[in-house]
Write an enzyme that holds these catalytic residues in place. Structure first.
Site, PDB file in Angstrom:
ATOM      1  N   ALA A 145     -15.379 -20.501  27.246  1.00 25.07           N
ATOM      2  CA  ALA A 145     -15.861 -19.746  26.090  1.00 25.07           C
ATOM      3  C   ALA A 145     -16.815 -18.670  26.572  1.00 25.07           C
ATOM      4  O   ALA A 145     -17.526 -18.846  27.569  1.00 25.07           O
ATOM      5  CB  ALA A 145     -16.561 -20.668  25.098  1.00 25.07           C
ATOM      6  N   SER A 148     -22.090 -13.830  23.111  1.00 15.82           N
ATOM      7  CA  SER A 148     -22.805 -12.561  23.244  1.00 15.82           C
ATOM      8  C   SER A 148     -23.703 -12.495  24.469  1.00 15.82           C
ATOM      9  O   SER A 148     -23.747 -11.475  25.157  1.00 15.82           O
ATOM     10  CB  SER A 148     -23.638 -12.314  21.987  1.00 15.82           C
ATOM     11  OG  SER A 148     -24.476 -13.424  21.718  1.00 15.82           O
ATOM     12  N   ASP A 301     -29.315 -21.652  14.173  1.00 12.37           N
ATOM     13  CA  ASP A 301     -27.973 -21.053  14.197  1.00 12.37           C
ATOM     14  C   ASP A 301     -26.904 -22.136  14.029  1.00 12.37           C
ATOM     15  O   ASP A 301     -26.086 -22.357  14.924  1.00 12.37           O
ATOM     16  CB  ASP A 301     -27.778 -20.308  15.522  1.00 12.37           C
ATOM     17  CG  ASP A 301     -26.611 -19.342  15.481  1.00 12.37           C
ATOM     18  OD1 ASP A 301     -26.156 -19.020  14.378  1.00 12.37           O
ATOM     19  OD2 ASP A 301     -26.155 -18.901  16.557  1.00 12.37           O
TER      20      ASP A 301
END
Length: 542
Positions: A145, A148, A301
């Site tokens: 994966a 950002s 988050d």
């Protein structure tokens, strides 16, 4: 020969050569600071001018929203790095943004281009003085994966333990200072142009973003979150945080236990595991409610990609929710935590006195507006939570004074608890997770119950020392009865909605909006007008 060329032309030529040279040099660097900052300021000023010129014409508002949404998200995607984080923060609020933002935010992918293995090896050489293969007996060269600010590789420790290795992209540290400066500058510009309170939170947000790119801090956050969960017996075996290996971690490399899991909102895959996605959603909401109201240490988050679903080790038929990515956390003060619990209780009891006292201490001058933001559903002080509706007259009244309400909302900015910035973000993302799978869980009821538990836990033995113990007990019992009755009515509304959903699906094969969808629809009607997120035709008038 040069003397014959007019001086202005010579200066223009020299300037052009200098700019091209700077661009060429900047383009060869990994961080590309000049290009990214120029792109940010150019587009930031352009969209401010666009709103100033066209924001008062209702006929052109849809086209204006379309232009601005495309401009903003194009900058996020082209700049990458922390800009993707900023874009995700906006995307998380897309349900209450104009439709143009909703459409455009869907194209902002969670993933980002991966850096090559050579860049990963450079980070290891700088932080450990060796390559990954010198530490791990197996290290996958391609990431599983890429996000950002980092990417994740699967690896195996000498002990044989399979781990996830999160490696920060090398350019992030170089870009961070300039990115945060650009964000702060634009907030100041917009505050000046639109006369709205925007910069009061900049320092707090910047502080937490800097912590988020420090993986040693993320390791500490993960451990503290696990310690807090261990104190909640109702969540035992239901919620898990992967083990972290600090001896293999640095500020730019984080090694933790590998867990095979499915994203929280992937209903098909969860069902294929033989697990109940409704139970998974309920458990995830309970986990975050316990953080908000009990421990006061809150994940900033909690999007679906950071909440995985797997089997419980001791019972393969039971759901276990795994929380990952602990870079962004907020620590509530104990006073704030108790006040926030009391605020939630008072919202369900229509205790306007308590609500007003808390909001006043926080520098908030519009109780109804803040209550709507907190519950993420419309709130009017004269109606119980389960009966809140939005009339045409309500919308008209809100529309007349939206800008004045915004400016009045935070007149005392220094008193505003900064914890609320990330707390409300957490709750909006959790609400979005629930909504995306058809609202199978009564989120508001779960949150409210944990809020009351947070109040009960904070009293402890103090009650015994009160002079009028019996009077206190009677008052407390009465408040609980009123609170539980309101929750019962809210639950009845929720289940009636579920019956309607299932009936329409069985009889007519049609899909009816879920509980969160209806809440969301009413929020759009009020919050666009109350909070100014959807721009009113006179919102940005000078």
């Amino acid at each position: 020969m040069l003397k014959r060329i007019p001086s202005p032309i010579r200066w223009l030529a020299a300037g052009g050569i200098g700019i091209y040279g700077a661009y060429f040099i900047d383009d060869t660097t990994e961080a590309k600071l000049c290009q990214r900052n120029f792109r940010t300021f150019y587009n930031g000023i352009a969209l401010a001018v666009d709103y100033k010129l066209h924001g008062s014409d209702v006929k052109t508002l849809p086209a204006l929203h379309e232009r601005v949404a495309n401009r903003i998200f194009n900058v996020f995607e082209k700049n990458g790095g922390l800009y993707i984080k900023m874009g995700q923060m906006i995307a998380a609020q897309s349900a209450i943004l104009p439709s143009a933002y909703q459409r455009r935010s869907k194209t902002l992918l969670d993933s980002a281009p991966a850096v090559p293995l050579s860049s990963v090896e450079r980070v290891f050489m700088e932080d450990f003085g060796c390559r990954p293969e010198d530490i791990f007996i197996d290290f996958a060269p391609s990431p599983v994966a890429s996000a950002s600010i980092a990417q994740v590789h699967k690896a195996v420790l000498p002990s044989g333990q399979v781990v996830a290795v999160k490696v920060q992209k090398p350019a992030v540290q170089k870009q961070m200072g300039w990115d945060l400066y650009a964000l702060r500058a634009l907030l100041h510009l917009y505050e000046y142009l639109f006369e709205l309170p925007l910069t009061f939170s900049a320092a707090y947000i910047e502080q937490h973003i800097r912590k988020e790119v420090d993986f040693e801090n993320e390791a500490r956050n993960g451990q503290q979150a696990w310690d807090n969960l261990a104190q909640q017996p109702q969540l035992k075996d239901k919620v898990y945080i992967p083990k972290i290996y600090p001896e293999y971690s640095t500020k730019r490399v984080l090694v933790c236990e590998w867990v095979d899991g499915v994203q929280l909102t992937d209903v098909e895959k969860i069902s294929a595991l033989g697990l109940d996605y409704k139970e998974a959603m309920r458990t995830s909401i309970e986990a975050f409610a316990s953080q908000i109201f009990l421990s006061g240490f809150v994940h900033g988050d909690p999007h679906a990609g950071n909440v995985l679903v797997t089997h419980q080790p001791r019972n393969k038929r039971k759901v276990q929710v795994v929380l990952v990515d602990h870079g962004l956390y907020v620590q509530e003060s104990e006073r704030f935590r108790i006040q926030y619990c009391k605020l939630w209780q008072s919202l369900f009891m229509l205790d306007l006195k308590t609500m007003t006292e808390i909001c006043t201490e926080w520098g908030i001058h519009d109780v109804d507006m803040f209550a709507s933001i907190t519950l993420q559903k419309p709130f009017v002080a004269s109606k119980a939570v389960h009966l809140q509706q939005t009339s045409v007259q309500d919308i008209y009244d809100f529309q007349k004074g939206v800008k004045d309400r915004l400016k009045h909302f935070l007149e005392d900015q220094q008193q505003f608890p900064r914890e609320l910035i990330f707390l409300l973000r957490n709750m909006e993302i959790v609400r979005g997770n629930n909504k995306s799978v058809g609202s199978p869980v009564n989120r508001l009821s779960i949150m409210a119950q944990y809020a009351v538990q947070g109040i009960d836990d904070c009293h402890g033995d103090d009650v015994r020392n009160e002079r009028y113990w019996l009077s206190h007990q009677l008052r407390t019992t009465w408040r609980k009865l009123v609170f539980n009755f309101t929750l019962l009515l809210l639950s009845l509304s929720f289940w009636l909605m579920k019956v309607r959903q299932n009936t329409n699906k069985l009889l007519f094969g049609t899909t009816v909006q879920g509980f969160e969808d209806l809440v969301d629809q009413r929020m759009k009607e009020q919050m666009h007008l109350q909070y100014g997120i959807q721009i009113d035709e006179h919102l940005f008038d000078a």
